[in-house]
Design an enzyme around this catalytic site. Structure first.
Site, PDB file in Angstrom:
ATOM      1  N   HIS A   1      -6.157  -1.919  11.804  1.00 26.65           N
ATOM      2  CA  HIS A   1      -5.613  -2.274  10.498  1.00 26.65           C
ATOM      3  C   HIS A   1      -6.436  -3.370   9.841  1.00 26.65           C
ATOM      4  O   HIS A   1      -6.781  -4.366  10.475  1.00 26.65           O
ATOM      5  CB  HIS A   1      -4.159  -2.734  10.682  1.00 26.65           C
ATOM      6  CG  HIS A   1      -3.433  -3.024   9.421  1.00 26.65           C
ATOM      7  ND1 HIS A   1      -3.307  -2.108   8.406  1.00 26.65           N
ATOM      8  CD2 HIS A   1      -2.773  -4.137   9.009  1.00 26.65           C
ATOM      9  CE1 HIS A   1      -2.591  -2.650   7.424  1.00 26.65           C
ATOM     10  NE2 HIS A   1      -2.268  -3.878   7.769  1.00 26.65           N
TER      11      HIS A   1
ATOM     12  N   GLN B   1       0.806  -1.217   0.000  1.00 22.82           N
ATOM     13  CA  GLN B   1       0.000   0.000   0.000  1.00 22.82           C
ATOM     14  C   GLN B   1       0.840   1.268   0.000  1.00 22.82           C
ATOM     15  O   GLN B   1       0.313   2.359  -0.231  1.00 22.82           O
ATOM     16  CB  GLN B   1      -0.942   0.007   1.202  1.00 22.82           C
ATOM     17  CG  GLN B   1      -0.243   0.149   2.546  1.00 22.82           C
ATOM     18  CD  GLN B   1      -1.188  -0.037   3.709  1.00 22.82           C
ATOM     19  OE1 GLN B   1      -1.659  -1.136   3.978  1.00 22.82           O
ATOM     20  NE2 GLN B   1      -1.474   1.053   4.422  1.00 22.82           N
TER      21      GLN B   1
ATOM     22  N   ASN C   1      -1.126  -9.504   4.551  1.00 21.97           N
ATOM     23  CA  ASN C   1      -1.028  -8.072   4.806  1.00 21.97           C
ATOM     24  C   ASN C   1      -0.776  -7.335   3.498  1.00 21.97           C
ATOM     25  O   ASN C   1      -0.613  -7.951   2.441  1.00 21.97           O
ATOM     26  CB  ASN C   1       0.089  -7.794   5.815  1.00 21.97           C
ATOM     27  CG  ASN C   1      -0.073  -6.472   6.524  1.00 21.97           C
ATOM     28  OD1 ASN C   1      -1.001  -5.707   6.251  1.00 21.97           O
ATOM     29  ND2 ASN C   1       0.826  -6.174   7.442  1.00 21.97           N
TER      30      ASN C   1
ATOM     31  N   CYS D   1      -5.200   0.366   3.689  1.00 19.15           N
ATOM     32  CA  CYS D   1      -5.307  -1.052   4.025  1.00 19.15           C
ATOM     33  C   CYS D   1      -6.728  -1.560   3.831  1.00 19.15           C
ATOM     34  O   CYS D   1      -6.951  -2.710   3.428  1.00 19.15           O
ATOM     35  CB  CYS D   1      -4.839  -1.295   5.449  1.00 19.15           C
ATOM     36  SG  CYS D   1      -5.744  -0.371   6.720  1.00 19.15           S
TER      37      CYS D   1
END
Length: 338
Positions: free
Chosen positions: A285, A145, A305, A151
């Site tokens: 997150h 990102q 992630n 996110c």
């Protein structure tokens, strides 16, 4: 007397200033290597500031890993691209998800006109069979990102990508930039909600691919083109806020969008099964649960992630499972229907 006092103050100021520029010389080569690896360049004064923060993080990580070797932790930490940032700077730039209000009952879900899945209570044996949707081709490669609090967008595209693959047979990398630029209820690179992003995709009859609408890590004007739609969804479903319900959804549905709440140790994660025992939670997150498993009798969630492959276990983290909903991993879980 006054002159002596003045000279003393000047000397003290010089000594204080000099001490600020004193670093551990044993770390000089490590500092150069780290800067080269992560392509970091600074002006002179900024380098002094960043080096100090970096050295503080070196010591913090070394202490944690020493305690890990003594059996006090279940995961190790490591230096990464964020190691020249303070916790405050990191949280402002990299963790921009807004958790939706957890739905506590099917009646509340019906009132909000969304689907809702509950724990059916028949999944006692699920933990015995590991799940990894990567092996089914339902997960795209790890993305990055960059310096944008997006996110939430990556979590949403990951969930849609998985469902699109499982229904239509082709895995398409979808456009986070489409969501960053066009979801008017979120805030681009500042923060956003996964529910809002799903609502945008439904309302606009789809989302473009990464290829047609590439990622820039900066919010721009919306350039969505209906003729370039690569995937559509009909609705989205919130999972009951229990790990049992999340486990059932991951096994039977596919990759699931989640929003976690963790402490600052999360950003330095390197390897192992992450368990956050710290009471102070500062990171909110969004990520993507792509499976679960067990190692040395310890259950874990396999989570993708969006911080690139240099972070964690090649861009993934194994998070503690069946241990009191650690980091609230099951509290804000959601997936789309295509």
């Amino acid at each position: 007397m006054k002159v002596s006092l003045f000279l003393g103050c000047v000397l003290l100021s010089i000594l204080v200033a000099a001490s600020r520029h004193t670093f551990d010389s044993k770390l000089d080569e490590d500092w150069k290597t780290w800067k080269s690896q992560h392509e970091k360049q600074y002006a002179e004064e900024e380098e002094i500031h960043r080096r100090k923060i970096w050295e503080d993080n070196v010591r913090y990580i070394e202490q944690h890993n020493l305690e890990y070797s003594m059996g006090k932790h279940t995961f190790t930490m490591g230096m990464n691209q964020f190691s020249d940032r303070t916790n405050k700077e990191f949280n402002e730039r990299m963790t921009g998800s807004l958790p939706f209000e957890a739905v506590k009952s099917a009646e509340e879900a019906i009132a909000e006109d969304i689907e809702f899945v509950e724990d059916k209570g028949n999944n006692d044996d699920l933990s015995n069979a590991p799940v990894d949707w990567r092996t089914k081709g339902a997960v795209t490669s790890v993305k990055d990102q960059g310096a944008c609090n997006s996110c939430w967008a990556f979590s949403v595209t990951g969930a849609i990508e998985g469902q699109w693959k499982l229904k239509h047979g082709n895995l398409v990398s979808l456009s986070e930039q489409n969501l960053v630029d066009c979801d008017g209820k979120s805030y681009g690179c500042v923060k956003g909600r996964t529910t809002s992003a799903f609502q945008y995709v439904i309302a606009n009859n789809g989302i473009e691919s990464e290829q047609s609408y590439p990622y820039t890590a900066v919010k721009g004007n919306c350039r969505f083109q209906i003729q370039d739609v690569a995937a559509t969804i009909r609705s989205y479903t919130r999972v009951e806020a229990t790990e049992a319900a999340l486990e059932e959804a991951v096994q039977n549905i596919g990759p699931i969008s989640v929003t976690i709440i963790a402490s600052d140790s999360f950003r330095q994660y390197k390897q192992g099964i992450f368990y956050d025992s710290a009471p102070k939670k500062t990171i909110v997150h969004a990520m993507l649960v792509v499976g679960y498993g067990v190692e040395s009798n310890t259950n874990y969630w396999l989570v993708k992630n969006s911080w690139g492959t240099n972070w964690g276990e090649n861009g993934y983290i194994r998070m503690s499972k069946d241990r009191g909903n650690n980091c609230e991993i099951a509290t804000y879980a959601i997936y789309p229907t295509v």
